[in-house]
Every structure is written in structure tokens, then in C-alpha cells.
Design a protein around this motif. Structure first.
Motif, mmCIF file in Angstrom:
data_model
loop_
_atom_site.group_PDB
_atom_site.id
_atom_site.type_symbol
_atom_site.label_atom_id
_atom_site.label_comp_id
_atom_site.label_asym_id
_atom_site.label_seq_id
_atom_site.Cartn_x
_atom_site.Cartn_y
_atom_site.Cartn_z
ATOM 1 N N GLU A 1 0.834 -1.211 0.000
ATOM 2 C CA GLU A 1 0.000 0.000 0.000
ATOM 3 C C GLU A 1 0.862 1.251 0.000
ATOM 4 O OE1 GLU A 1 -3.083 0.874 -0.373
ATOM 5 O OE2 GLU A 1 -3.976 -1.118 -0.473
ATOM 6 N N PHE B 1 -0.342 1.123 8.493
ATOM 7 C CA PHE B 1 -1.357 0.357 7.774
ATOM 8 C C PHE B 1 -2.037 -0.589 8.753
ATOM 9 C CE2 PHE B 1 -2.324 -3.432 4.977
ATOM 10 C CZ PHE B 1 -3.374 -2.837 4.295
ATOM 11 N N GLY C 1 -7.325 -1.039 5.661
ATOM 12 C CA GLY C 1 -7.661 -2.038 4.657
ATOM 13 C C GLY C 1 -8.362 -3.218 5.294
ATOM 14 N N ALA D 1 -7.387 1.853 2.006
ATOM 15 C CA ALA D 1 -6.484 1.105 1.131
ATOM 16 C C ALA D 1 -7.079 0.992 -0.266
ATOM 17 C CB ALA D 1 -6.228 -0.280 1.708
#
Length: 320
Positions: free
Chosen positions: A123, A137, A267, A302
Motif C-alpha cells: 500500500e 497500515f 484495509g 487502502a
């Protein structure tokens, strides 16, 4: 170097994903095979070797074209030895030697990394991270995983456990976590955690709610059901979603206050709730961030989906 290629491998408990990429991160070919965990997982590495060799031949390429293979795997990574152990969903109880064995079987250099970290790298490189030096993330799936990139490098920590965002404590008196302590973010903001919260709140709820009726009827529900009903202003679903997003925003704000990343990226399957999710999480984050963080850290969704792992794995390969 422009004609050179990278191979990314994302090793999961049910599927092994592969991709051939350019050195700029563009996927040119991708495929997957089933993860065979029989015989204590001893067939996994030979299957990876066979699949890579077969596809190199099938695409009429040669091994000299490849700079290296990057592999993202669950389990405890011993970077100096190039080994993995305690990957229980792969049936790897004992140490395995993917760097040594895959290099020998393919003739291509191999680099390994934790699977959550390679998703973060993917990502960061080709997704929502815009190749920034400082990115956090977090994946909201069956559990809550994460990866932290600081000054362009993945943080591993002294014991290799940096980025375990799912085990940040948000409620010391909350639900028991599989890790053995209470109130971990994973018990609230994962897909399974959201369902747990819904069942818990439903037991104390006396109003009118479709979510309450579904649960009282013994129906199986999912995190998607909860968010979909919240979008329709179902009262109980709104209560659940607000608690989940407040808890997630609280945890991410404190991580942002500690690290000041340029981006915090969400995400995983729960992130399919989209802007409805991020608007609520962002509001909770800003409520718990101090002014410099509010001005310099941005929450994003994401963008790479299932390709984050293979792209991030390929990014492990150092290209001159």
C-alpha cells in the motif's frame, strides 16, 4: 535494469498468490495455487518452487531476467537465518528454510517478511501510501493486523512484534482476546469483534431494531450486515458501529500521536464499508489527536485489495 523483473509471493493459509512485476511495481502476470498444509506443511515450499519454475517456462522467460523473489508469510520470521516458524495456519510448527530452499529450487535470490508488513509495504509503494516515508497500515479482517513504516523502513521491534495494532488495549475491562488479555482492539474492530459487540449490545437493548430481531431469531450475522443496517439508521446497528469506530479512532489516534505518520491507511474486509467507516473513525481520531498530528496525519482507505501482499513482497527486492 528496466527489463528486469520481480516476483512477489503472498503466502496465506488457504491460497498462495504470485505475481511477476516490473521494477516499477507494475503487475504483468499473476496467478494463485491452493496452500497444501498436509504433512506438517512440508509440501508448501516445493509447491512454491514448482509453480514459479512452471510459470517462468510457460511465459517463455529465463531466470536471469529476475532480480529476486519477495515472500510474505505468517509466522515468526528470523531474518538473519531466512527462516520461519510458528506459522500455525500453515501447519509449520517447526522452523522452515524458505530462503535457502526456494533459492536452491529456483536459482533466484529470496527475501522474506511478515505478511502484514508486506501488505503495508504494498500500500505504501503502489497504493494509498503515495510512497511516503511514514505510513501506518491497519487491516480489519477476521483479526486486526498492521504494519508500521517509519523513515521508509518497516519497524520490526526487539522481538519482531512491532505493528501488532490489533493488540492495542482500548478497554481494559473489555472482551477477552485470544492473546490472553482483555480489551484488545481486535476484540472490537475485527469482523468477528464487530459481531461480538453486536451480540453483546443486543442482549441489553430493548428498542425496535432489525439487527436485534435478526440476532434474537438466531440468525448468523456479519460485520457487513451491521454496517449496512447502520447506514439505514437501524438504532442498534448505529450504537454498535459508533462504538467500533470510536474504539478504532481512539487506538489509531494514539498510534498517530506516537509516530506522526503521513498516512494511516485502513484495509481488510471491514474497510469495504468505505467513507461511512472512515468518516466516523476520522472524527474519533481528531478528537484524540493533538494539533500537530491533526494537521499532518491523514486517514485513508487502502486501494490495492488482494494485490497488496504480492506488490509489497516484490518491494522487498532491492533494485540497483
Amino acid at each position: 535494469m528496466t527489463d528486469k523483473k520481480l516476483i512477489g509471493v503472498d503466502l496465506g493459509g488457504t491460497t498462495i498468490k504470485f505475481a511477476i512485476l516490473t521494477t516499477k511495481g507494475e503487475i504483468q502476470q499473476k496467478w494463485s495455487i491452493e496452500t497444501n498444509i498436509l504433512s506438517d506443511g512440508q509440501l508448501i515450499i516445493p509447491d512454491i518452487i514448482d509453480s514459479i519454475n512452471h510459470h517462468i517456462d510457460m511465459y517463455e522467460m529465463n531466470k536471469d531476467q529476475f532480480v529476486g523473489i519477495g515472500l510474505g508469510s505468517p509466522g515468526s520470521i528470523h531474518f538473519a537465518e531466512g527462516t520461519i516458524k510458528n506459522a500455525f495456519n500453515l501447519n509449520w510448527q517447526k522452523e522452515v528454510f524458505p530462503v535457502r530452499d526456494i533459492e536452491k529450487g529456483t536459482g533466484i535470490p529470496v527475501t522474506i517478511e511478515n505478511d502484514a508488513n508486506v501488505a503495508a509495504l504494498g500500500e505504501r509503494w503502489m497504493g494509498a501510501g503515495d510512497n511516503a516515508d511514514d505510513v501506518v497500515f491497519v487491516t480489519l479482517g477476521t483479526g486486526v493486523g498492521g504494519g508500521i513504516i517509519a523513515n521508509g523502513n518497516i519497524l520490526h521491534g526487539a522481538g519482531g512484534a512491532a505493528g501488532e495494532i490489533g493488540h492495542v488495549t482500548v478497554d481494559p475491562n473489555g472482551f477477552m482476546c485470544t492473546c490472553g488479555k482483555r480489551g484488545c482492539l481486535e476484540t472490537i474492530a475485527s469482523a468477528t469483534g464487530i459481531v461480538h459487540v453486536a451480540r453483546d449490545r443486543a442482549s441489553e437493548y430493548a428498542g425496535s431494531s432489525q439487527l436485534k430481531a435478526m440476532l434474537d431469531d438466531g440468525q448468523d450475522i456479519s460485520a457487513k450486515d451491521v454496517f449496512d443496517l447502520a447506514k439505514e439508521d437501524d438504532d442498534l446497528a448505529v450504537i454498535v458501529v459508533n462504538y467500533v469506530c470510536e474504539s478504532l479512532g481512539f487506538a489509531l489516534a494514539n498510534i498517530a500521536n506516537s509516530l506522526n505518520p503521513k498516512y494511516v491507511i485502513i484495509g481488510g474486509g471491514v474497510s469495504a464499508a468505505g467513507k461511512f467507516l472512515t468518516d466516523k473513525v476520522d472524527a474519533a481520531m481528531q478528537k484524540n489527536e493533538f494539533s500537530t498530528i491533526k494537521a499532518s496525519t491523514q486517514l485513508k482507505l487502502a486501494t490495492l485489495g488482494n494485490e497488496a501482499g504480492v506488490i509489497g513482497a516484490a518491494s522487498l527486492i532491492k533494485v540497483d
